[in-house]
Design a protein around this motif. Structure first.
Motif, PDB file in Angstrom:
ATOM      1  N   ARG A   1      32.790  36.139  27.376  1.00 50.72           N
ATOM      2  CA  ARG A   1      33.793  37.549  27.989  1.00 50.72           C
ATOM      3  C   ARG A   1      33.429  39.062  26.724  1.00 50.72           C
ATOM      4  O   ARG A   1      33.491  39.767  27.147  1.00 50.72           O
ATOM      5  CB  ARG A   1      34.948  37.067  28.561  1.00 50.72           C
TER       6      ARG A   1
ATOM      7  N   ARG B   1      46.055  48.662  38.412  1.00 41.67           N
ATOM      8  CA  ARG B   1      45.662  48.200  37.144  1.00 41.67           C
ATOM      9  C   ARG B   1      43.890  48.476  36.297  1.00 41.67           C
ATOM     10  O   ARG B   1      43.274  49.229  35.665  1.00 41.67           O
ATOM     11  CB  ARG B   1      45.509  46.766  36.880  1.00 41.67           C
TER      12      ARG B   1
ATOM     13  N   TYR C   1      46.546  46.996  28.984  1.00 44.66           N
ATOM     14  CA  TYR C   1      47.030  46.753  29.188  1.00 44.66           C
ATOM     15  C   TYR C   1      48.466  48.393  28.776  1.00 44.66           C
ATOM     16  O   TYR C   1      49.305  47.925  29.089  1.00 44.66           O
ATOM     17  CB  TYR C   1      47.100  45.680  27.743  1.00 44.66           C
TER      18      TYR C   1
ATOM     19  N   GLU D   1      45.584  41.258  41.423  1.00 44.71           N
ATOM     20  CA  GLU D   1      45.272  40.240  40.279  1.00 44.71           C
ATOM     21  C   GLU D   1      47.727  40.239  39.784  1.00 44.71           C
ATOM     22  O   GLU D   1      47.906  41.444  40.452  1.00 44.71           O
ATOM     23  CB  GLU D   1      45.342  40.675  38.154  1.00 44.71           C
TER      24      GLU D   1
ATOM     25  N   ALA E   1      49.279  40.066  33.454  1.00 45.72           N
ATOM     26  CA  ALA E   1      46.989  40.018  32.803  1.00 45.72           C
ATOM     27  C   ALA E   1      47.256  38.715  33.810  1.00 45.72           C
ATOM     28  O   ALA E   1      46.693  37.648  32.719  1.00 45.72           O
ATOM     29  CB  ALA E   1      47.737  40.429  31.507  1.00 45.72           C
ATOM     30  N   MET E   2      47.759  38.031  34.631  1.00 46.85           N
ATOM     31  CA  MET E   2      47.069  36.817  35.483  1.00 46.85           C
ATOM     32  C   MET E   2      46.253  36.909  36.403  1.00 46.85           C
ATOM     33  O   MET E   2      46.628  38.324  37.800  1.00 46.85           O
ATOM     34  CB  MET E   2      48.403  35.994  35.664  1.00 46.85           C
ATOM     35  N   ASN E   3      45.243  35.780  36.884  1.00 45.57           N
ATOM     36  CA  ASN E   3      44.641  35.957  38.557  1.00 45.57           C
ATOM     37  C   ASN E   3      45.625  34.927  39.146  1.00 45.57           C
ATOM     38  O   ASN E   3      46.666  35.310  38.889  1.00 45.57           O
ATOM     39  CB  ASN E   3      42.903  34.807  38.118  1.00 45.57           C
TER      40      ASN E   3
ATOM     41  N   LEU F   1      39.932  40.680  36.086  1.00 44.40           N
ATOM     42  CA  LEU F   1      39.201  39.787  34.672  1.00 44.40           C
ATOM     43  C   LEU F   1      39.084  38.625  35.121  1.00 44.40           C
ATOM     44  O   LEU F   1      39.652  37.754  36.051  1.00 44.40           O
ATOM     45  CB  LEU F   1      40.543  39.762  33.571  1.00 44.40           C
TER      46      LEU F   1
ATOM     47  N   GLY G   1      38.910  35.273  34.983  1.00 43.38           N
ATOM     48  CA  GLY G   1      40.172  34.448  34.578  1.00 43.38           C
ATOM     49  C   GLY G   1      39.619  32.957  33.622  1.00 43.38           C
ATOM     50  O   GLY G   1      38.447  32.497  34.797  1.00 43.38           O
ATOM     51  N   ILE G   2      39.171  31.988  32.114  1.00 44.53           N
ATOM     52  CA  ILE G   2      38.598  31.162  32.744  1.00 44.53           C
ATOM     53  C   ILE G   2      39.600  30.144  33.242  1.00 44.53           C
ATOM     54  O   ILE G   2      38.917  29.126  33.466  1.00 44.53           O
ATOM     55  CB  ILE G   2      38.933  30.521  31.121  1.00 44.53           C
ATOM     56  N   THR G   3      41.233  30.428  33.103  1.00 45.97           N
ATOM     57  CA  THR G   3      41.685  29.385  33.547  1.00 45.97           C
ATOM     58  C   THR G   3      41.537  29.480  35.472  1.00 45.97           C
ATOM     59  O   THR G   3      41.459  28.845  36.271  1.00 45.97           O
ATOM     60  CB  THR G   3      43.459  29.919  33.604  1.00 45.97           C
ATOM     61  N   ARG G   4      41.243  30.660  36.241  1.00 43.56           N
ATOM     62  CA  ARG G   4      41.330  30.780  37.344  1.00 43.56           C
ATOM     63  C   ARG G   4      39.800  30.394  37.937  1.00 43.56           C
ATOM     64  O   ARG G   4      39.647  29.256  38.568  1.00 43.56           O
ATOM     65  CB  ARG G   4      40.496  32.383  37.561  1.00 43.56           C
TER      66      ARG G   4
HETATM   67  C1  LIG Z   1      43.305  37.046  29.800  1.00 42.54           C
HETATM   68  C2  LIG Z   1      43.555  37.643  31.275  1.00 42.54           C
HETATM   69  C3  LIG Z   1      43.549  36.929  32.632  1.00 42.54           C
HETATM   70  C4  LIG Z   1      43.551  35.632  31.931  1.00 42.54           C
HETATM   71  O1  LIG Z   1      42.282  35.184  31.887  1.00 42.54           O
HETATM   72  P1  LIG Z   1      42.312  33.609  30.760  1.00 42.54           P
HETATM   73  O2  LIG Z   1      40.626  33.608  30.960  1.00 42.54           O
HETATM   74  O3  LIG Z   1      42.084  32.611  32.302  1.00 42.54           O
HETATM   75  O4  LIG Z   1      43.625  33.513  30.251  1.00 42.54           O
HETATM   76  C5  LIG Z   1      43.714  37.542  33.856  1.00 42.54           C
HETATM   77  N1  LIG Z   1      44.090  39.120  33.929  1.00 42.54           N
HETATM   78  C6  LIG Z   1      44.111  39.477  32.817  1.00 42.54           C
HETATM   79  C7  LIG Z   1      44.035  40.596  33.077  1.00 42.54           C
HETATM   80  C8  LIG Z   1      43.613  39.330  31.775  1.00 42.54           C
HETATM   81  O5  LIG Z   1      43.678  40.159  30.422  1.00 42.54           O
END
Ligand SMILES: *Cc1c(COP(=O)(O)O)cnc(C)c1O
Length: 355
Positions: A92, A184, A199, A230, A233-235, A254, A256-259
């Motif tokens: 990424r 955003r 950000y 979103e 800063a999370m999904n 974004l 996300g790897i957690t997503r």
């Molecule tokens: C980093 C981020 C995420 C989550 O990404 P992960 O890989 O799960 O940490 C989601 N949205 C935004 C805007 C981010 O910057």
């Protein structure tokens, strides 16, 4: 490329593990490599953590060519050091670089540098429940020339920070304000990149939401201000009638790897998921019909962050009785269990450091 190592002669005092907060303390060492057009990425080194001089004309401070990553290292009950899907963060970061006209780097080499740095500062990995060592790789432009153009030189760095749980209150649901005006990211923009400027641009809305008594904003799409994108800063996921719905990835979200991990787990549990456009109006309608079961944000920092209240225009709804939902809790327990080596790793997500 070889990595030179200069160890600190003045190790820092380690912070209290029960009062770490987030991103306030840094370890003894950092990794640096530099880029120049004729040399490529070069001079890879691990040196004592500390400040470095910058020219006032340094490009990053004027035109914001900067990207970053966020990942965590954990110590397993047997004392092993574990990283969670780190190759995904490297991939990424290169996609973010590509969007911001920053040169690509060798992902295997960078990961090797990161593991070497983490191994060197291994005594900084906290062990208290909910704690981890947060890894912050970042890349920025370093030309000392004014003029809007891509820099010809860059610096890649990695710093490490022992962190506590993201939210002091623990897994308590947070209240979220649906931002009606500011956006955003927009299609064709930089939303899919972890670019520093994204950000900076989000802070004003965040501040306004906090003044209204909310902790984060829910971002809507930039064209119609209608679809969910979103949260902070999370999904984001919504459980509507037992189906876990998250916006599908476009270039304003974004990835996300957690997503991705959450989707993989849900599918493996035979819980229905949908990646699709989701209108805020649909969420409020589902709530009125008693079908809105739970909602949560997800990302590396907080892992799973339940949403307990959602404010939109002149309405505010409570979700799940203001308590964490059953699936949110199960996801949190499973993801953190795999990350920390307390649960089996059926998807091969965990990289174990062999030193
Ligand atoms: C980093 C981020 C995420 C989550 O990404 P992960 O890989 O799960 O940490 C989601 N949205 C935004 C805007 C981010 O910057």
């Amino acid at each position: 490329m070889k990595i030179s190592v200069v160890k600190t002669t003045t190790p820092r005092v380690k912070p209290d593990q029960n009062n770490l907060g987030f991103g306030r303390f840094f370890t003894d060492h950092m990794f640096i490599m530099d880029y120049a057009e004729d040399l490529g990425w070069h001079d890879a080194r691990i040196i004592p953590y500390g400040p470095f001089p910058m020219d006032p004309a340094c490009a990053v401070m004027h035109y914001g060519q900067a990207v970053f990553e966020g990942m965590k290292a954990y110590r397993s009950p047997e004392g092993k050091i574990l990283l969670f899907r780190p190759e995904q963060n490297m991939a990424r970061l290169n996609r973010s670089n590509q969007r911001m006209s920053i040169p690509q780097f060798d992902e295997d080499f960078a990961l090797q540098a990161i593991t070497q740095l983490v191994a060197l500062d291994r005594d900084w990995i906290p062990e208290a429940p909910g704690t981890a060592l947060y890894l912050r790789p970042f890349v920025f432009a370093t030309d000392s020339v004014l003029g809007v153009r891509a820099s010809s030189t860059y610096r890649f760095m990695v710093i490490l920070s022992p962190v506590g749980p993201y939210y002091q209150e623990g897994l308590n649901p947070v209240s979220i304000w649906v931002e009606p005006h500011y956006i955003r990211a927009v299609r064709g923009g930089t939303g899919y990149a972890k670019a520093a400027g994204n950000y900076a641009g989000s802070l004003l809305a965040q501040k306004n939401a906090q003044a209204k008594g909310y902790s984060q904003v829910l971002w809507l799409d930039g064209l119609e201000r209608k679809y969910v994108e979103e949260v902070g800063a999370m999904n984001v996921f919504f459980n509507i009638g037992g189906v876990l719905i998250t916006p599908d990835l476009g270039d304003s979200i974004l990835p996300g790897i957690t997503r991705d991990s959450v989707l993989t787990l849900l599918r493996s549990w035979d819980i229905p998921t949908e990646e699709r456009d989701l209108e805020v109006a649909e969420i409020f309608r589902a709530h009125a019909e008693g079908r809105l079961v739970e909602a949560f944000g997800c990302g590396t920092a907080a892992v799973i962050s339940p949403i307990g209240r959602l404010g939109w225009k002149d309405q505010a709804i409570e979700i799940g009785g203001g308590k964490i939902g059953a699936i949110s809790q199960r996801l949190y327990d499973t993801v953190t269990g795999i990350q920390t080596g307390r649960l089996e790793d059926p998807f091969g997500w965990v990289l174990e450091l062999d030193n």
